[in-house]
Design a protein around this motif. Sequence first.
Motif, PDB file in Angstrom:
ATOM      1  N   SER A 202      -4.139  -5.330   7.389  1.00  0.00           N
ATOM      2  CA  SER A 202      -5.171  -4.242   7.773  1.00  0.00           C
ATOM      3  C   SER A 202      -5.047  -3.053   8.005  1.00  0.00           C
ATOM      4  O   SER A 202      -5.972  -2.052   8.018  1.00  0.00           O
ATOM      5  CB  SER A 202      -5.783  -5.189   8.894  1.00  0.00           C
ATOM      6  N   CYS A 203      -4.007  -2.633   8.050  1.00  0.00           N
ATOM      7  CA  CYS A 203      -3.495  -1.230   8.282  1.00  0.00           C
ATOM      8  C   CYS A 203      -2.023  -0.576   7.953  1.00  0.00           C
ATOM      9  O   CYS A 203      -1.259  -1.485   7.331  1.00  0.00           O
ATOM     10  CB  CYS A 203      -3.395  -0.772   9.822  1.00  0.00           C
TER      11      CYS A 203
ATOM     12  N   CYS B 220       0.772  -2.747   9.023  1.00  0.00           N
ATOM     13  CA  CYS B 220       1.183  -3.938   8.025  1.00  0.00           C
ATOM     14  C   CYS B 220       1.816  -3.528   6.779  1.00  0.00           C
ATOM     15  O   CYS B 220       2.797  -4.242   6.485  1.00  0.00           O
ATOM     16  CB  CYS B 220      -0.367  -4.743   7.858  1.00  0.00           C
TER      17      CYS B 220
HETATM   18 CU   LIG Z   1      -1.836  -3.658  10.427  1.00  0.00          CU
END
Ligand SMILES: [Cu+2]
Length: 73
Positions: free
Chosen positions: A13-14, A17
Motif C-alpha cells: 500500500s505504500c 511496502c
Molecule cells: Cu506499506
Amino acid sequence: MMDTLHLDIDGMSCGHCVGSVKKALAALDGVSLDAVTVGSAELRFDPTKTRADTILDAVAEAGYPARASASPR
Ligand SMILES: [Cu+2]
C-alpha cells in the motif's frame, strides 16, 4: 542467461511496502531487480541460482502474497 519475472503482489500500500519487498528480493542470490512498485515487481533472475517459486515464496514470507504475472505492464 537471465530469465525475466513479472510479479503481481497483494497487500502492498505504500513506500514502506515497496521497501520491504525490495529487501526480500535483494536478499536472494541471483536476482536482479528492475522495478518494484505498489502491487508489482519486475526482475531478472539466474535460473541456475534460484527458481521462480523461491522468489514468490520470499515475497510471501515478507508478508505480501505474490504470483507470477502473465505479461509485462
Ligand atoms: Cu506499506
